[in-house]
Scaffold this motif. Structure first.
Motif, PDB file in Angstrom:
ATOM      1  N   GLY A 134       3.820   1.780  -2.003  1.00 60.93           N
ATOM      2  CA  GLY A 134       4.371   1.316  -2.733  1.00 60.93           C
ATOM      3  C   GLY A 134       6.259   0.810  -3.025  1.00 60.93           C
ATOM      4  O   GLY A 134       6.565   1.542  -3.742  1.00 60.93           O
ATOM      5  N   ALA A 179      -6.378 -10.211  -9.478  1.00 62.45           N
ATOM      6  CA  ALA A 179      -6.238  -8.123  -9.724  1.00 62.45           C
ATOM      7  C   ALA A 179      -8.002  -7.979  -9.823  1.00 62.45           C
ATOM      8  O   ALA A 179      -8.567  -8.821  -9.536  1.00 62.45           O
ATOM      9  CB  ALA A 179      -5.443  -8.216 -10.600  1.00 62.45           C
ATOM     10  N   ASP A 180      -7.783  -6.524  -9.706  1.00 57.38           N
ATOM     11  CA  ASP A 180      -9.086  -6.070  -9.463  1.00 57.38           C
ATOM     12  C   ASP A 180     -10.673  -5.853 -10.410  1.00 57.38           C
ATOM     13  O   ASP A 180     -11.450  -6.045 -10.541  1.00 57.38           O
ATOM     14  CB  ASP A 180      -9.533  -4.700  -9.054  1.00 57.38           C
ATOM     15  CG  ASP A 180      -8.397  -3.968  -9.424  1.00 57.38           C
ATOM     16  OD1 ASP A 180      -8.151  -4.027 -10.258  1.00 57.38           O
ATOM     17  OD2 ASP A 180      -8.662  -3.340  -9.510  1.00 57.38           O
ATOM     18  N   ALA A 202      -0.674  -5.028  -2.546  1.00 56.85           N
ATOM     19  CA  ALA A 202      -1.617  -4.283  -2.685  1.00 56.85           C
ATOM     20  C   ALA A 202      -2.375  -3.695  -4.513  1.00 56.85           C
ATOM     21  O   ALA A 202      -3.357  -3.211  -4.685  1.00 56.85           O
ATOM     22  CB  ALA A 202      -1.908  -2.819  -2.042  1.00 56.85           C
ATOM     23  N   ARG A 203      -0.906  -3.516  -5.260  1.00 56.76           N
ATOM     24  CA  ARG A 203      -0.777  -2.957  -6.415  1.00 56.76           C
ATOM     25  C   ARG A 203      -0.078  -3.868  -7.285  1.00 56.76           C
ATOM     26  O   ARG A 203       1.433  -4.177  -7.029  1.00 56.76           O
ATOM     27  CB  ARG A 203      -0.321  -1.830  -5.857  1.00 56.76           C
ATOM     28  CG  ARG A 203      -0.919  -1.415  -8.149  1.00 56.76           C
ATOM     29  CD  ARG A 203      -0.975   0.639  -7.188  1.00 56.76           C
ATOM     30  NE  ARG A 203       0.421   1.175  -7.741  1.00 56.76           N
ATOM     31  CZ  ARG A 203       1.305   1.291  -7.783  1.00 56.76           C
ATOM     32  NH1 ARG A 203       1.187   1.607  -8.987  1.00 56.76           N
ATOM     33  NH2 ARG A 203       2.017   2.246  -7.277  1.00 56.76           N
ATOM     34  N   ALA A 208      -0.941  -0.478 -14.172  1.00 59.18           N
ATOM     35  CA  ALA A 208      -1.178  -0.969 -13.305  1.00 59.18           C
ATOM     36  C   ALA A 208      -3.131  -1.631 -12.897  1.00 59.18           C
ATOM     37  O   ALA A 208      -3.499  -0.584 -13.177  1.00 59.18           O
ATOM     38  CB  ALA A 208      -0.725  -0.253 -11.672  1.00 59.18           C
ATOM     39  N   VAL A 209      -2.539  -2.586 -11.574  1.00 55.05           N
ATOM     40  CA  VAL A 209      -3.787  -3.205 -11.283  1.00 55.05           C
ATOM     41  C   VAL A 209      -4.337  -3.151  -9.913  1.00 55.05           C
ATOM     42  O   VAL A 209      -3.415  -3.581  -9.182  1.00 55.05           O
ATOM     43  CB  VAL A 209      -4.505  -4.418 -12.006  1.00 55.05           C
ATOM     44  CG1 VAL A 209      -4.742  -4.358 -13.559  1.00 55.05           C
ATOM     45  CG2 VAL A 209      -3.213  -5.471 -11.428  1.00 55.05           C
ATOM     46  N   ARG A 210      -5.445  -3.229  -9.271  1.00 55.59           N
ATOM     47  CA  ARG A 210      -4.791  -3.230  -7.884  1.00 55.59           C
ATOM     48  C   ARG A 210      -5.186  -5.165  -7.283  1.00 55.59           C
ATOM     49  O   ARG A 210      -5.818  -5.232  -7.966  1.00 55.59           O
ATOM     50  CB  ARG A 210      -6.485  -2.584  -6.578  1.00 55.59           C
ATOM     51  CG  ARG A 210      -6.269  -3.157  -5.382  1.00 55.59           C
ATOM     52  CD  ARG A 210      -8.014  -1.379  -5.123  1.00 55.59           C
ATOM     53  NE  ARG A 210      -9.233  -1.579  -5.581  1.00 55.59           N
ATOM     54  CZ  ARG A 210      -9.607  -2.938  -5.288  1.00 55.59           C
ATOM     55  NH1 ARG A 210      -9.163  -3.448  -3.847  1.00 55.59           N
ATOM     56  NH2 ARG A 210     -11.045  -3.361  -5.265  1.00 55.59           N
ATOM     57  N   VAL A 211      -4.663  -5.717  -5.916  1.00 58.93           N
ATOM     58  CA  VAL A 211      -4.262  -6.248  -5.728  1.00 58.93           C
ATOM     59  C   VAL A 211      -5.706  -6.616  -4.921  1.00 58.93           C
ATOM     60  O   VAL A 211      -5.950  -6.665  -3.939  1.00 58.93           O
ATOM     61  CB  VAL A 211      -3.189  -7.391  -4.893  1.00 58.93           C
ATOM     62  CG1 VAL A 211      -3.564  -8.836  -5.111  1.00 58.93           C
ATOM     63  CG2 VAL A 211      -2.129  -6.984  -5.797  1.00 58.93           C
ATOM     64  N   VAL A 248       2.426  -3.687 -11.343  1.00 56.88           N
ATOM     65  CA  VAL A 248       2.488  -3.437 -12.193  1.00 56.88           C
ATOM     66  C   VAL A 248       2.739  -3.719 -13.556  1.00 56.88           C
ATOM     67  O   VAL A 248       3.545  -4.821 -13.240  1.00 56.88           O
ATOM     68  CB  VAL A 248       3.533  -2.112 -11.593  1.00 56.88           C
ATOM     69  CG1 VAL A 248       4.001  -1.362 -13.213  1.00 56.88           C
ATOM     70  CG2 VAL A 248       3.198  -1.250 -10.397  1.00 56.88           C
ATOM     71  N   ALA A 304       1.059  -1.313  -0.415  1.00 53.22           N
ATOM     72  CA  ALA A 304       0.106   0.306  -0.079  1.00 53.22           C
ATOM     73  C   ALA A 304       1.383   1.232   0.248  1.00 53.22           C
ATOM     74  O   ALA A 304       0.334   2.691  -0.480  1.00 53.22           O
ATOM     75  CB  ALA A 304      -0.646  -0.144   1.353  1.00 53.22           C
TER      76      ALA A 304
END
Length: 499
Positions: A420, A476-477, A436-437, A444-447, A439, A418
């Motif tokens: 970075g 991923a979201d 959390a993310r 980039a997508v959210r986990v 790339v 979260a």
């Protein structure tokens, strides 16, 4: 001609200490004396031979080269006998009765054949017996089997020498292991149990021809020919015509209810000269077998007088069937149809292998392993698959299900928390913070969820080759489910799952 595939590759007089072998479909086809002394055996798997004999020279088989080199041998023997048949490059059959009478007996004939072949720079073995199978085995022992004694001569040999692998396997399970035991079975019972093919092999075991020869139908000309408006000085254009001729030949035979065991290949040149050669097959010649033998013979003639400019080029290609037998026909089951399709596929792959090399076409199998790519074993066509138990203990392997797609090259990505920061996996196989993310190359997508990590440590005993990897499953979201791996602090995508 012993080890003719090796002779065609290495020449007539190779270095006696040379450890070399010729392979076909991943198995040893022929080997030098030095290689056999070191433990290489015909039919052995290539990998087994290489493991047993260090420094083994391996060559792919070249039937075209074998046929070209064998033509000189056929010419030498043809000067002694009015009619001979090429069974395959390296094996000739001659009708001994007339030739033996002309040369003063069977043993003098055998001696003259040996002398004629040795004059070409090659070594040969000669055997005389009733029937092709018995004569081949007699040649190995360099024996002359008296007329009518072939059945007794064949009796102690294993049934595998009769050449039918499937029948051999079945007979072995029934306790019939020698040719004599098989020959002693009633012919009618063999035909009832094993069909027309089994009856033909049973005749061979009794020292007879596989099938009774029948006379050519009255008034029926079964020969086929192709006349060319423009004479050809190269074999390649004739090879294309040979396939169509072979199909026409078999169409005519089928219409007469016949099949053939021999085919005479004849060519005529623009200046009136001609050449011919007879080819035999252990079984009945199929369309593919006829076309293949025509190709071998034409390429063998390519560098001879037949295609010389002084002859004006080839104007006629003719195929004449001989050794006619009644075609027994066959009733194919679904399994038989599958086997025929498999046989056609195997011939096609073998041709690709001959062009691109032994390791070019591969078969794929699943085996034990940790990473998805580790479980996919690619083996050259004809070789035995690598044996790695899929159910064995594989510490660190992924739980089911396996990824649906595995990229040829892992795709580099970054897995962030979260704040970075890059996600790190500790020596205890724990993550310091939750992913959390992700790339990806496209953005980039959210986990939305994750599982793991699963650690893997390989070759820990070798500092130069040691590798430590950990894998995680990430959702991923946007709905994608991915398999990620981290090695040396760098993350990559090793596969994805259908969702």
């Amino acid at each position: 001609m012993p080890d003719w595939p090796v002779v065609a590759v290495l020449g007539a007089e190779p270095d006696p200490g040379r450890v070399a072998a010729v392979v076909e479909r991943g198995r040893i086809l022929a080997a030098t004396d030095a290689a056999r002394a070191a433990g290489v055996r015909r039919g052995q798997k290539l990998r087994s031979a290489q493991a047993a004999v260090a420094g083994l020279e391996v060559y792919d088989r070249s039937v075209d080269d074998e046929a070209k080199m064998f033509e000189a041998v056929a010419d030498a023997v043809g000067a002694l006998a009015a009619h001979l048949e090429v069974v395959r490059p390296g094996l000739l059959a001659v009708a001994a009765v007339g030739a033996a009478r002309f040369h003063g007996g069977e043993e003098p004939l055998a001696e003259k054949v040996v002398d004629a072949v040795e004059a070409t720079g090659h070594v040969c073995r000669v055997g005389i017996a009733d029937g092709l199978v018995a004569a081949q085995l007699a040649a190995r022992a360099q024996r002359v089997v008296p007329a009518g004694e072939s059945a007794r001569f064949l009796a102690p040999f294993p049934v595998a020498e009769l050449g039918d692998g499937r029948l051999t396997d079945l007979l072995g399970r029934l306790g019939v292991v020698t040719v004599g035991q098989f020959a002693a079975l009633p012919a009618a019972s063999v035909a009832d149990r094993f069909g027309a093919a089994g009856a033909a092999v049973h005749r061979l075991a009794r020292g007879l021809q596989a099938r009774p020869v029948v006379a050519r139908p009255p008034g029926g000309d079964l020969a086929v020919e192709e006349r060319f408006e423009e004479p050809y000085l190269l074999a390649e254009p004739l090879v294309f015509a040979a396939r169509g001729l072979a199909e026409r030949l078999h169409a005519g035979l089928a219409g007469a209810g016949l099949a053939c065991e021999r085919v005479e290949i004849e060519v005529e040149c623009a200046d009136g000269t001609s050449a011919s050669r007879a080819w035999r097959h252990e079984g009945l010649l199929s369309t593919s077998a006829v076309a293949e033998r025509v190709r071998w013979q034409l390429q063998a003639w390519q560098h001879r007088q037949v295609f010389a400019e002084s002859a004006g080029g080839v104007t006629v290609l003719r195929l004449v069937p001989d050794g006619l037998v009644r075609d027994p026909g066959r009733q194919l089951s679904l399994a038989d149809g599958d086997r025929e399709a498999t046989a056609r596929a195997e011939r096609a792959v073998a041709r690709v292998q001959a062009i691109l090399g032994h390791s070019a076409p591969v078969t794929v199998d699943l085996a034990g392993g940790r990473a998805p790519d580790d479980r996919v074993v690619r083996t050259p066509w004809g070789d035995a698959h690598q044996e790695r138990r899929a159910d064995g203990p594989w510490p660190g392997r992924l739980p089911a299900p396996s990824p649906t797609h595995v990229p040829a090259v892992p795709v580099a990505v970054r897995l962030l928390d979260a704040n970075g920061h890059d996600i790190e996996v500790t020596a205890r196989a724990e993550v310091r913070s939750a992913p959390a993310r992700l790339v990806l190359p496209g953005g980039a997508v959210r986990v939305a969820g994750w599982a793991g990590p699963w650690p893997e440590q390989e070759r820990w005993w070798d500092p130069a080759e040691a590798r430590r990897t950990a894998r995680m499953q990430v959702v991923a979201d946007d709905g994608r489910a991915l398999l990620l791996a981290v090695t040396g602090g760098h993350w990559s995508v090793e596969g994805d799952y259908d969702t």
